[in-house]
Write an enzyme that holds these catalytic residues in place. Structure first.
Site, mmCIF file in Angstrom:
data_model
loop_
_atom_site.group_PDB
_atom_site.id
_atom_site.type_symbol
_atom_site.label_atom_id
_atom_site.label_comp_id
_atom_site.label_asym_id
_atom_site.label_seq_id
_atom_site.Cartn_x
_atom_site.Cartn_y
_atom_site.Cartn_z
ATOM 1 N N LYS A 189 89.202 161.680 91.099
ATOM 2 C CA LYS A 189 89.486 160.278 90.751
ATOM 3 C C LYS A 189 89.154 159.387 91.949
ATOM 4 C CE LYS A 189 92.495 157.225 91.218
ATOM 5 N NZ LYS A 189 91.647 156.013 91.314
ATOM 6 N N GLU A 264 95.089 162.754 103.897
ATOM 7 C CA GLU A 264 94.354 162.139 105.009
ATOM 8 C C GLU A 264 94.649 160.645 104.916
ATOM 9 O OE1 GLU A 264 92.641 163.830 107.224
ATOM 10 O OE2 GLU A 264 92.795 165.754 106.204
ATOM 11 N N CYS A 298 89.441 154.378 108.514
ATOM 12 C CA CYS A 298 90.715 154.939 108.970
ATOM 13 C C CYS A 298 90.682 155.152 110.486
ATOM 14 C CB CYS A 298 90.984 156.258 108.266
ATOM 15 S SG CYS A 298 89.613 157.410 108.381
ATOM 16 N N GLU A 399 98.239 148.889 110.697
ATOM 17 C CA GLU A 399 96.836 149.040 110.290
ATOM 18 C C GLU A 399 96.372 147.751 109.619
ATOM 19 O OE1 GLU A 399 95.768 151.768 107.034
ATOM 20 O OE2 GLU A 399 94.219 152.590 108.345
HETATM 21 P P1 NAD Z 1 94.897 153.510 98.683
HETATM 22 O O1 NAD Z 1 95.937 154.413 99.208
HETATM 23 O O2 NAD Z 1 95.298 152.190 98.148
HETATM 24 O O3 NAD Z 1 94.096 154.233 97.482
HETATM 25 C C1 NAD Z 1 93.463 155.467 97.653
HETATM 26 C C2 NAD Z 1 93.311 156.147 96.304
HETATM 27 O O4 NAD Z 1 94.611 156.416 95.791
HETATM 28 C C3 NAD Z 1 92.609 155.318 95.241
HETATM 29 O O5 NAD Z 1 91.805 156.156 94.451
HETATM 30 C C4 NAD Z 1 93.768 154.778 94.412
HETATM 31 O O6 NAD Z 1 93.425 154.489 93.074
HETATM 32 C C5 NAD Z 1 94.724 155.945 94.474
HETATM 33 N N1 NAD Z 1 96.131 155.580 94.234
HETATM 34 C C6 NAD Z 1 96.751 154.404 94.498
HETATM 35 N N2 NAD Z 1 98.039 154.481 94.123
HETATM 36 C C7 NAD Z 1 98.227 155.733 93.642
HETATM 37 C C8 NAD Z 1 99.354 156.412 93.119
HETATM 38 N N3 NAD Z 1 100.539 155.818 93.024
HETATM 39 N N4 NAD Z 1 99.195 157.688 92.728
HETATM 40 C C9 NAD Z 1 98.004 158.311 92.823
HETATM 41 N N5 NAD Z 1 96.900 157.704 93.301
HETATM 42 C C10 NAD Z 1 97.021 156.437 93.720
HETATM 43 O O7 NAD Z 1 93.817 153.371 99.837
HETATM 44 P P2 NAD Z 1 92.512 152.472 99.871
HETATM 45 O O8 NAD Z 1 92.902 151.048 99.988
HETATM 46 O O9 NAD Z 1 91.591 152.883 98.780
HETATM 47 O O10 NAD Z 1 91.853 152.982 101.248
HETATM 48 C C11 NAD Z 1 92.218 152.491 102.480
HETATM 49 C C12 NAD Z 1 93.237 153.415 103.152
HETATM 50 O O11 NAD Z 1 92.730 154.737 103.210
HETATM 51 C C13 NAD Z 1 93.501 153.022 104.591
HETATM 52 O O12 NAD Z 1 94.870 153.136 104.864
HETATM 53 C C14 NAD Z 1 92.712 154.062 105.385
HETATM 54 O O13 NAD Z 1 93.182 154.271 106.698
HETATM 55 C C15 NAD Z 1 92.855 155.256 104.529
HETATM 56 N N6 NAD Z 1 91.778 156.221 104.791
HETATM 57 C C16 NAD Z 1 92.075 157.380 105.452
HETATM 58 C C17 NAD Z 1 91.061 158.276 105.766
HETATM 59 C C18 NAD Z 1 91.337 159.567 106.503
HETATM 60 O O14 NAD Z 1 90.470 160.439 106.513
HETATM 61 N N7 NAD Z 1 92.483 159.726 107.131
HETATM 62 C C19 NAD Z 1 89.753 157.989 105.394
HETATM 63 C C20 NAD Z 1 89.493 156.799 104.711
HETATM 64 C C21 NAD Z 1 90.520 155.923 104.403
#
Ligand code: NAD
Length: 507
Positions: A189, A264, A298, A399
């Protein structure tokens, strides 16, 4: 078409329609309610994804379960799975420009950056293929005369992969080929903001001959199908990349079925520059570290810790470097920084710029935002530097996820380590020094899953990605990926006469 001459990139006149992949069938957008994606640059409808229903999610998990339990996917020779994974790698390579265009339109990231990420994605698929032939357990021939112990390493089952918008294909490539190499099946997803390349990958998997049900790709929101996957009885692992906040929600949702969760999460990386470093190279990578993907990584090097004796000179060098970077249309191959992903992110970053001013940090560069840049509509944030930041300010702790750099001076190695380790996060750090002692002391003392010395955001498929503290649980890629997608089974064999009796003979 608004073509960029001599490049494959152009703003399309009509949106592109994508399909879900469930149990080997592509489900077109005409069969479901569409999710419309408007580009953050150009403000144009660019993609339409079919919104997966709850029934689709159940069908996808059921297909993945059947493929895992009832077909020979998990038990076929690793070499056969490796060949298939290599075929997919080749198809990704062939479709590079198409994939880059989709991500640039949906995410606003410049094509120059995405092309590099697609090369890295291919490399990840190719590396993961090698693990299909190198997943093994352990044997014990030391347990007694007629007994032997085998520790089998077996694929764990159905893996749900939930990914963020900022590196759509790259992050999926840190998960999917590894799970497949180890014999798992998957339900993917992607983020609802940038689902295009994951959905196109579904078509490429079909072309490569991936058996039905082994990979299923859905589109939809996290709070609906994401949650459904996290609480689904037949999902064995949730492999999630995203924000720390959502990671915690996912952990809670997965607890009821005691599934394995690999997270992650977010970060607040410190880039530490010592006076003895190659300051010119460091300034270049500090600029890259904060501006890559407009600061929406990230691992963005969002805190610059610089030794006080060179702080003024180095800050000016970084500012000059940042000013020289081209901001604009992500489809223009000469552009390095595009708009940010969404109105919401634009506003969040704006609120942090305001917070920095309220906290009395010195606004050294930027600080403005605009909905148009160089004739291109979009959510543009001017690269921004705050100097004289103290480690406890919110702009140094939270962040921001935008091109906002906080400069914090320090005097000693110990002080630098203390500041660097003072947030809740522990994802990545950079160290710039020509002194080996300093380099090793920092490598040991930094509480982050990655420490890069005299380079930044380099990475390699061999090296695991690890989040310490609130940046994650578990790790992905590298040979350690076998731990994410397999489980151990102990087999104890007795092959001689069993003389030992629980109830003595004749009792
Ligand atoms: P997000 O957490 O809002 O969403 C990530 C994914 O989770 C999306 O597919 C979203 O639809 C899904 N999601 C959201 N709520 C959910 C729920 N309640 N249950 C299940 N799935 C759910 O993150 P984002 O805004 O897409 O990405 C940015 C964030 O990701 C930043 O905090 C960044 O640091 C982090 N990130 C971390 C890494 C890493 O490798 N550590 C890499 C890239 C991004």
């Amino acid at each position: 078409m608004n073509a960029h001459p001599s490049t494959p990139y152009a703003l399309p006149d009509a949106p592109r329609d994508f399909s879900l992949l469930i149990d080997g069938s592509l489900i077109p957008v005409s069969d479901r309610e569409p999710i419309d994606r408007t580009s953050p640059a150009h403000r144009r409808l660019v993609s339409r994804y079919p919104r997966a229903t709850a029934a689709d999610t159940d069908s996808a998990v059921a297909a993945a379960k059947t493929a895992f339990e009832k077909t020979d996917w998990a038990t076929m020779p690793g070499a056969a799975r490796a060949r298939l994974i290599l075929k997919v790698a080749e198809l990704i390579r062939e479709h590079k420009a198409e994939l880059a265009q989709i991500e640039a339109l949906e995410g606003g990231k410049p094509v120059s950056a995405i092309e590099g990420e697609i090369d890295v994605s291919v490399d990840l698929w190719e590396y993961a293929a090698t693990l299909a032939r190198h997943a093994y357990g352990d044997t014990y021939d030391t347990l007694g005369k007629d007994t032997m112990g085998l520790v089998l390493r077996q694929p764990i089952g159905v893996v749900a992969m939930i990914t963020p918008w900022n590196f759509p294909l790259l992050i999926l490539s840190q998960k999917l080929p590894f799970a497949l190499a180890l014999g798992c099946t998957a339900v993917v997803k992607p983020s609802e903001l940038t689902s295009g390349t994951a959905l196109l990958l579904g078509e490429l998997l079909q072309k490569a001959g991936m058996p039905a049900g082994v990979v299923n790709i859905l589109a939809g929101s996290g709070s609906t199908i994401g949650m459904q996957l996290c609480s689904h009885t037949d999902v064995a692992v949730v492999s999630f990349t995203g924000s720390t906040e959502v990671g915690k929600t996912i952990s809670r949702a997965a607890a009821d079925t005691l599934k394995r969760v690999s997270l992650e999460l977010g970060g607040k990386a410190a880039h530490i520059v010592f006076a003895d470093a190659d300051l010119e190279a460091a300034a270049d990578k500090v600029a890259f570290g904060i501006l890559h993907n407009a600061g929406q990584c990230c691992v963005s090097g969002t805190r610059l810790l610089v030794q006080r004796s060179v702080a003024e000179q180095f800050s000016q060098a970084v500012a000059a470097q940042i000013k020289s970077v081209r901001v604009g249309d992500p489809l223009d191959p000469t552009v390095k920084v595009g708009p940010v992903i969404s109105k919401q992110q634009y506003e969040t970053i704006g609120s942090y710029i305001a917070i920095g001013k309220e906290e009395n940090a010195t606004l050294m560069l930027g600080g403005t935002q605009s909905l148009q840049h160089g004739g291109v509509d979009g959510y543009f944030v001017e690269p921004t530097i705050f100097a004289d930041v103290s480690p406890d300010m919110r702009i140094a702790q939270e962040e921001i996820f935008g091109p906002v750099l906080a400069i914090i001076p320090f005097d000693t190695v110990d002080e630098a380590l203390e500041i660097a380790n003072s947030t809740i996060y522990g994802l990545a750090s950079g160290v710039w020094t020509s002194n080996l002692d300093t380099a090793f002391k920092c490598a040991r003392g930094l509480r982050s899953g990655t420490v890069e010395v005299n380079t930044y955001i380099a990475g390699a498929p061999e090296l695991p990605l690890v989040g310490h503290r609130q940046s994650g649980v578990g790790h992905e890629k590298g040979r350690f990926a076998v731990e994410e997608f397999t489980e151990l089974k102990t087999v104890q064999l007795q092959f001689g006469p069993l003389t030992d009796r629980w109830v003595p003979k004749g009792n």
